[in-house]
Structure formats: structure tokens, C-alpha cells
Write a protein that holds these residues in place. Structure first.
Motif, PDB file in Angstrom:
ATOM      1  N   MET A  90       0.998  -1.100  -0.063  1.00 52.36           N
ATOM      2  CA  MET A  90      -0.016  -0.187   0.097  1.00 52.36           C
ATOM      3  C   MET A  90       0.960   1.221   0.020  1.00 52.36           C
ATOM      4  SD  MET A  90      -3.228   1.112   0.476  1.00 52.36           S
ATOM      5  CE  MET A  90      -4.375   0.620   1.321  1.00 52.36           C
ATOM      6  N   LEU A  91       0.552   2.270  -1.011  1.00 56.86           N
ATOM      7  CA  LEU A  91       1.370   3.708  -1.106  1.00 56.86           C
ATOM      8  C   LEU A  91       0.893   4.427   0.175  1.00 56.86           C
ATOM      9  CD1 LEU A  91       1.196   4.302  -4.791  1.00 56.86           C
ATOM     10  CD2 LEU A  91       3.083   3.525  -3.606  1.00 56.86           C
ATOM     11  N   GLY A  92       1.605   5.248   0.404  1.00 56.81           N
ATOM     12  CA  GLY A  92       1.305   6.363   1.498  1.00 56.81           C
ATOM     13  C   GLY A  92       0.432   7.291   0.444  1.00 56.81           C
ATOM     14  N   LYS A  93       1.377   8.337  -0.313  1.00 55.28           N
ATOM     15  CA  LYS A  93       0.487   9.408  -0.957  1.00 55.28           C
ATOM     16  C   LYS A  93       0.851   9.072  -2.464  1.00 55.28           C
ATOM     17  CE  LYS A  93       0.580  14.522  -1.284  1.00 55.28           C
ATOM     18  NZ  LYS A  93       1.211  15.605  -0.566  1.00 55.28           N
ATOM     19  N   LEU A  94      -0.501   8.934  -2.947  1.00 55.42           N
ATOM     20  CA  LEU A  94      -0.240   8.915  -4.549  1.00 55.42           C
ATOM     21  C   LEU A  94      -0.553   9.942  -5.314  1.00 55.42           C
ATOM     22  CD1 LEU A  94      -0.249   6.929  -7.058  1.00 55.42           C
ATOM     23  CD2 LEU A  94      -2.839   6.582  -6.625  1.00 55.42           C
ATOM     24  N   LEU A  95       0.107  10.489  -6.223  1.00 59.21           N
ATOM     25  CA  LEU A  95      -0.330  11.553  -7.048  1.00 59.21           C
ATOM     26  C   LEU A  95      -1.106  11.206  -8.646  1.00 59.21           C
ATOM     27  CD1 LEU A  95      -0.105  14.591  -8.164  1.00 59.21           C
ATOM     28  CD2 LEU A  95       2.110  14.033  -9.051  1.00 59.21           C
ATOM     29  N   LEU A  96      -2.202  11.514  -8.694  1.00 65.37           N
ATOM     30  CA  LEU A  96      -3.017  11.196  -9.981  1.00 65.37           C
ATOM     31  C   LEU A  96      -3.155  12.589 -10.836  1.00 65.37           C
ATOM     32  CD1 LEU A  96      -4.521   9.141 -11.758  1.00 65.37           C
ATOM     33  CD2 LEU A  96      -6.567  10.006 -10.553  1.00 65.37           C
ATOM     34  N   THR A  97      -2.309  12.472 -11.842  1.00 64.19           N
ATOM     35  CA  THR A  97      -2.445  13.842 -12.654  1.00 64.19           C
ATOM     36  C   THR A  97      -3.436  13.227 -13.790  1.00 64.19           C
ATOM     37  OG1 THR A  97      -0.769  13.016 -14.567  1.00 64.19           O
ATOM     38  CG2 THR A  97       0.170  13.915 -12.544  1.00 64.19           C
ATOM     39  N   GLY A  98      -3.967  14.479 -14.398  1.00 61.64           N
ATOM     40  CA  GLY A  98      -5.240  14.061 -15.277  1.00 61.64           C
ATOM     41  C   GLY A  98      -6.523  13.741 -14.615  1.00 61.64           C
ATOM     42  N   ALA A  99      -6.563  14.094 -13.424  1.00 57.80           N
ATOM     43  CA  ALA A  99      -7.507  13.581 -12.600  1.00 57.80           C
ATOM     44  C   ALA A  99      -8.825  13.811 -12.931  1.00 57.80           C
ATOM     45  CB  ALA A  99      -7.419  13.661 -11.157  1.00 57.80           C
ATOM     46  N   ALA A 100      -9.088  14.958 -13.801  1.00 52.52           N
ATOM     47  CA  ALA A 100     -10.319  15.320 -14.016  1.00 52.52           C
ATOM     48  C   ALA A 100     -10.891  14.921 -15.383  1.00 52.52           C
ATOM     49  CB  ALA A 100     -10.364  17.007 -14.280  1.00 52.52           C
ATOM     50  N   GLY A 101      -9.994  13.938 -16.031  1.00 49.76           N
ATOM     51  CA  GLY A 101     -10.366  13.219 -17.421  1.00 49.76           C
ATOM     52  C   GLY A 101     -11.212  12.122 -16.972  1.00 49.76           C
ATOM     53  N   GLY A 102     -11.404  11.495 -18.295  1.00 44.16           N
ATOM     54  CA  GLY A 102     -12.282  10.090 -18.179  1.00 44.16           C
ATOM     55  C   GLY A 102     -11.598   9.131 -17.526  1.00 44.16           C
ATOM     56  N   VAL A 103     -10.551   8.918 -17.744  1.00 44.67           N
ATOM     57  CA  VAL A 103      -9.734   7.749 -17.143  1.00 44.67           C
ATOM     58  C   VAL A 103      -9.650   8.080 -15.504  1.00 44.67           C
ATOM     59  CG1 VAL A 103      -7.747   6.203 -17.039  1.00 44.67           C
ATOM     60  CG2 VAL A 103      -8.741   7.032 -19.218  1.00 44.67           C
ATOM     61  N   GLY A 104      -9.364   9.162 -15.524  1.00 48.39           N
ATOM     62  CA  GLY A 104      -8.807   9.677 -13.994  1.00 48.39           C
ATOM     63  C   GLY A 104     -10.118   9.509 -13.202  1.00 48.39           C
ATOM     64  N   LYS A 105     -11.349   9.974 -13.799  1.00 45.48           N
ATOM     65  CA  LYS A 105     -12.521  10.056 -12.916  1.00 45.48           C
ATOM     66  C   LYS A 105     -13.017   8.547 -12.787  1.00 45.48           C
ATOM     67  CE  LYS A 105     -15.167  13.893 -14.595  1.00 45.48           C
ATOM     68  NZ  LYS A 105     -15.172  14.542 -16.127  1.00 45.48           N
ATOM     69  N   ALA A 106     -12.713   7.720 -13.514  1.00 39.56           N
ATOM     70  CA  ALA A 106     -13.105   6.330 -13.712  1.00 39.56           C
ATOM     71  C   ALA A 106     -12.264   5.384 -12.491  1.00 39.56           C
ATOM     72  CB  ALA A 106     -13.089   5.495 -15.007  1.00 39.56           C
ATOM     73  N   LEU A 107     -10.954   6.135 -12.388  1.00 35.99           N
ATOM     74  CA  LEU A 107      -9.739   5.410 -11.569  1.00 35.99           C
ATOM     75  C   LEU A 107      -9.888   5.787 -10.249  1.00 35.99           C
ATOM     76  CD1 LEU A 107      -7.579   3.235 -12.067  1.00 35.99           C
ATOM     77  CD2 LEU A 107      -5.909   5.183 -12.826  1.00 35.99           C
ATOM     78  N   ARG A 108     -10.416   7.074  -9.812  1.00 33.97           N
ATOM     79  CA  ARG A 108     -10.412   7.522  -8.527  1.00 33.97           C
ATOM     80  C   ARG A 108     -11.158   6.714  -7.315  1.00 33.97           C
ATOM     81  NH1 ARG A 108     -12.587  13.482  -8.903  1.00 33.97           N
ATOM     82  NH2 ARG A 108     -12.891  13.089  -6.674  1.00 33.97           N
ATOM     83  N   PRO A 109     -12.220   6.203  -7.718  1.00 36.65           N
ATOM     84  CA  PRO A 109     -12.853   5.641  -6.702  1.00 36.65           C
ATOM     85  C   PRO A 109     -12.268   4.347  -6.349  1.00 36.65           C
ATOM     86  CG  PRO A 109     -14.617   5.799  -8.408  1.00 36.65           C
ATOM     87  CD  PRO A 109     -13.063   6.229  -8.774  1.00 36.65           C
ATOM     88  N   LEU A 110     -11.267   3.785  -7.082  1.00 30.60           N
ATOM     89  CA  LEU A 110     -10.869   2.403  -7.043  1.00 30.60           C
ATOM     90  C   LEU A 110      -9.335   2.698  -6.242  1.00 30.60           C
ATOM     91  CD1 LEU A 110     -11.033   0.861 -10.538  1.00 30.60           C
ATOM     92  CD2 LEU A 110     -12.545   0.755  -8.678  1.00 30.60           C
ATOM     93  N   LEU A 111      -8.777   3.895  -5.940  1.00 27.41           N
ATOM     94  CA  LEU A 111      -7.250   4.015  -5.734  1.00 27.41           C
ATOM     95  C   LEU A 111      -7.204   3.931  -4.183  1.00 27.41           C
ATOM     96  CD1 LEU A 111      -6.509   7.075  -7.893  1.00 27.41           C
ATOM     97  CD2 LEU A 111      -5.668   4.898  -8.051  1.00 27.41           C
ATOM     98  N   PRO A 112      -8.321   3.792  -3.438  1.00 28.10           N
ATOM     99  CA  PRO A 112      -8.040   3.337  -1.806  1.00 28.10           C
ATOM    100  C   PRO A 112      -7.529   1.973  -1.803  1.00 28.10           C
ATOM    101  CG  PRO A 112     -10.078   4.744  -2.011  1.00 28.10           C
ATOM    102  CD  PRO A 112      -9.552   4.562  -3.392  1.00 28.10           C
TER     103      PRO A 112
END
Ligand code: NAI
Ligand code: 15L
Length: 266
Positions: A1-23
Motif C-alpha cells: 500500500m502506497l502512502g501518498k499517490l499523485l494522480l495527474t489528469g484526474a479530471a479526465g475520463g480515465v482519472g474519474k473512473a480510476l479515482r474510486p478504486l485508488l483507496p
């Protein structure tokens, strides 16, 4: 498990879909994009940043333990836009990572790096790039940057030549290129956990019945996609009707990217 992850492009299509899974892979997530994000969850924070702004990118990367780099221009656009987001932006990101402890980077590359190969050619990650667009050229640049930063500085990176990461395949081509976001998440998890990642290139497609890509050189990651486009095959083929076998968009892996106009001619 990572501590702090940076997600760039988070407002885009893939970013939006990935966000709920990142925890599943990180305790906290720093979202970033040139566009605003309003709905920030408790485990998330947001920092607006133009990837072309070197100082801002340097501050963004300070203190992160891993990076999923989706930010940038994601289709064919003017060279100036691509230059800022995908060339200067990638340089800024790799430089920032080098200066801040070399957190692993997952780089969202694209199948358009090899879009001018025919669909009857079976490619592994050693295939010489044949980009189908300025956009594809910029992704090849990103992969080369990853190679150079690993060889010179030991910066580890997985370049994922993503096929088509959307909720469902939209046309017959995507029956081969489609990538479910959960398979992408699983691939990111494996890249962050692997004892050694080095500089690796992998094709990002789910376990579809048809494939043009061979991921043998990334087999050490143990990635086994769980999803497949098969459930949509009949629907997609019926909707699309007959395909013209002489159409370059049907012949080549890059699809419509090989036939769209050149941005500077418009
Ligand atoms: P998208 O266009 O929806 O998202 C990209 C995000 O990057 C946008 O929110 C945009 O505002 C941001 N961005 C653009 N220029 C920026 C800049 N200069 N500074 C900061 N942020 C900037 O694209 P999508 O579909 O979400 O794709 C994500 C990544 O995956 C992209 O890098 C794309 O090239 C790559 N990719 C996506 C595929 C797909 O099927 N969705 C296939 C192959 C690659
Ligand atoms: C990409 O690289 C694009 O970002 C995405 O919008 C799709 O066009 C995808 O490739 C694809 O080839 O389907």
C-alpha cells in the motif's frame, strides 16, 4: 500500500473512473489537473497545475510515494498544445520525480505509438514505434524519456500503451483494444508492488478474444486482466455494420487516427 499517490489528469475520463478504486492501493491521493475538480473525497486533496509549469510540477511531486501520470493531451491536437502538455509536461514530471526521491511513475502511454502497424501484425514491446499522429509521437517521446531517466538516474517507470479505456467498447476496433479500468488499477498495483520495475513497456488491454499485442516482456508483473470485451461483441458488430477492408482506419491498429487531418493543415 502506497502512502501518498499523485494522480495527474484526474479530471479526465480515465482519472474519474480510476479515482474510486485508488483507496485499494494508496492511503491518500493528491489529484491534479489543469481543470478544476470540485468533488474531493476525504482521502483526496486537489491541486490545480499546468504540467507545462516546471516550478508548479516540482512542488506537486514533492512528498509523493508514487505517480499515475494521466495528464496531458489525449487525442490529436495542435503541436503547441501537445508540446506543452505531453513534451514539456513529461520532462517536468520526470525532473520533479528525480529531485524528490524518484517515486515510481506509471506513464499513460498509448497504442498510437504503434498505430501505423497493421492489425494482422502481432507486436511486443520491442516493436519499433510507428506513431500515427503528433499525439502518438509525443507518447513515444514520453516512453523514451522513461528509458533515459531509468538508464541515467534509476528512475523506475511503467509505460502503459493503453488501448481504449472506456466504460465499454464503442466500435469493432475496440473489441481488441478495450481496457477495463479495474484491469488498469490491478496493473498499477502490480507496478508499484513489484520488487523491481526498471523501465518497462506494456500494452494495456483487457483479456479480449482478439489481440494484436504480446506482453511477454512484462510477464514478471504477473498481470492477468480479469475483464473482456466479449460480452459486447455481438452488439458492437451489429451496430457498426459492414467494415470496408480497404479503409486505412480498418487496416491499421491506430484506427481513425491514421485518417484524421494533420492539425497544421486545418
Ligand atoms: P482526458 O483527455 O479525458 O484526460 C486528460 C486530462 O489531462 C484532462 O483532464 C486534461 O484537463 C488534463 N490536461 C491536459 N493538458 C494538461 C496540462 N497541460 N496540464 C495539466 N493537465 C492537463 O484523457 P483520458 O481518456 O482520461 O486519458 C488519460 C491518459 O491516458 C491520457 O494521457 C491519454 O493520452 C492516455 N490514454 C488514454 C486512452 C483511453 O482510451 N482513454 C488510450 C491511450 C492513452
Ligand atoms: C488514445 O490514446 C486516446 O487517448 C483515446 O481517446 C482513444 O482514442 C484511444 O487511444 C483509442 O485508441 O481508442
Amino acid at each position: 500500500m502506497l502512502g501518498k499517490l499523485l494522480l495527474t489528469g484526474a479530471a479526465g475520463g480515465v482519472g474519474k473512473a480510476l479515482r474510486p478504486l485508488l483507496p485499494r492501493i494508496a492511503q491518500t491521493v493528491l489529484l491534479s489537473d489543469i481543470n478544476d475538480i470540485q468533488d474531493v473525497a476525504v482521502h483526496e486533496s486537489f491541486r490545480r497545475c499546468d504540467l507545462g509549469d516546471r516550478h508548479a510540477v516540482d512542488e506537486l511531486v514533492d512528498g509523493v510515494d508514487g505517480i499515475i501520470h494521466l495528464g496531458g493531451i489525449s487525442v490529436e491536437k495542435s503541436f503547441d498544445l501537445i508540446l506543452n502538455g505531453n513534451i514539456v509536461g513529461v520532462y517536468n514530471l520526470f525532473e520533479a520525480a528525480r529531485h524528490h526521491g524518484k517515486p515510481r511513475i506509471i506513464f499513460a502511454s498509448s497504442n498510437h505509438v504503434v498505430g501505423y502497424y497493421r492489425r494482422d501484425q502481432y507486436l511486443d514491446s520491442t516493436a519499433v514505434p510507428r506513431p500515427d499522429s503528433l499525439y502518438g509521437v509525443s507518447k513515444a517521446f514520453g516512453e523514451n524519456m522513461a528509458s533515459f531517466y531509468f538508464d541515467k538516474f534509476g528512475q523506475e517507470c511503467l509505460s502503459v500503451r493503453i488501448g481504449s479505456c472506456f466504460p465499454k467498447p464503442a466500435n469493432p476496433r475496440m473489441l481488441a483494444t478495450w481496457l477495463h479500468v479495474e484491469d488498469l488499477l490491478d496493473l498499477c498495483a502490480r507496478a508499484f508492488e513489484a520488487p523491481r520495475l526498471g523501465h518497462t513497456i506494456i500494452y494495456g488491454a483487457s483479456g479480449n478474444d482478439e489481440t494484436w499485442w504480446d506482453n511477454r516482456h512484462a510477464a514478471f508483473l504477473g498481470w492477468k486482466p480479469k475483464h473482456s470485451s466479449a460480452q459486447w461483441r455481438a452488439e458492437v458488430l451489429a451496430e457498426a455494420g459492414a467494415q470496408d477492408p480497404k479503409d486505412p482506419a480498418v487496416i491499421y491498429q491506430g484506427g481513425a487516427f491514421v485518417t484524421i487531418g494533420h492539425p497544421s493543415d486545418e
